[in-house]
Design a protein around this motif. Structure first.
Motif, PDB file in Angstrom:
ATOM      1  N   CYS A 198       0.835  -1.194   0.000  1.00 40.27           N
ATOM      2  CA  CYS A 198       0.000   0.000   0.000  1.00 40.27           C
ATOM      3  C   CYS A 198       0.874   1.250   0.000  1.00 40.27           C
ATOM      4  O   CYS A 198       1.805   1.350   0.783  1.00 40.27           O
ATOM      5  CB  CYS A 198      -0.896  -0.002   1.240  1.00 40.27           C
ATOM      6  N   CYS A 210      -1.934   4.744   6.130  1.00 46.94           N
ATOM      7  CA  CYS A 210      -2.596   3.443   6.217  1.00 46.94           C
ATOM      8  C   CYS A 210      -1.835   2.540   7.186  1.00 46.94           C
ATOM      9  O   CYS A 210      -0.612   2.546   7.205  1.00 46.94           O
ATOM     10  CB  CYS A 210      -2.630   2.805   4.834  1.00 46.94           C
ATOM     11  N   HIS A 252      -9.324   0.523   1.892  1.00 47.70           N
ATOM     12  CA  HIS A 252      -9.544   1.754   1.123  1.00 47.70           C
ATOM     13  C   HIS A 252      -9.117   1.523  -0.320  1.00 47.70           C
ATOM     14  O   HIS A 252      -8.333   0.633  -0.624  1.00 47.70           O
ATOM     15  CB  HIS A 252      -8.740   2.911   1.728  1.00 47.70           C
TER      16      HIS A 252
HETATM   17 ZN   LIG Z   1      -3.660   0.743   2.626  1.00 48.53          ZN
END
Ligand SMILES: [Zn+2]
Length: 118
Positions: free
Chosen positions: A10, A15, A50
């Motif tokens: 990611c 995050c 997300h």
């Molecule tokens: Zn993420």
């Protein structure tokens, strides 16, 4: 389907799975760029729950990092290495590695806006 490899980490700095290589990333359709009308690949981060766009990685690639190199850099970060050590291992300039890290941070903000529009 656009010809985009599925990234393994990611790119969103806020995050919980940021750059984690244990995270799961899958394709999540496409979205249209308003200014150009181009379609771009969107992804879904399962660990952080997300969406984000392929543009997260484009800055990195423009700075001459390959997907493989960036993946290696991600692993080294995970192992706790600093930017200078990573630059040494990958035989890259320290500023190049710093640019990759900053690129992610820049794009994270834009993703946040992107995700809110979806
Ligand atoms: Zn993420």
């Amino acid at each position: 389907m656009l010809n985009t490899p599925v990234p393994k980490f990611c790119p969103r700095k806020n995050c919980p799975c940021y750059q984690s290589l244990d995270n799961k990333i899958t394709f999540d359709g496409t979205y249209k760029v308003k200014s150009s009308g181009e379609r771009r690949q969107a992804f879904y981060c399962h660990g952080g729950q997300h969406r984000f766009s392929e543009m997260a990685y484009s800055t990195l690639f423009k700075k001459q990092g390959s997907v493989k190199e960036y993946s290696q850099a991600g692993k080294l970060i995970k192992y706790g290495l600093g930017v200078e050590q990573i630059a040494d291992v990958l035989e890259r300039d320290v500023r190049t590695i710093e640019g990759w890290v900053e690129g992610i941070a820049d794009k994270s903000q834009k993703f946040h806006e992107f995700v809110q529009k979806c």
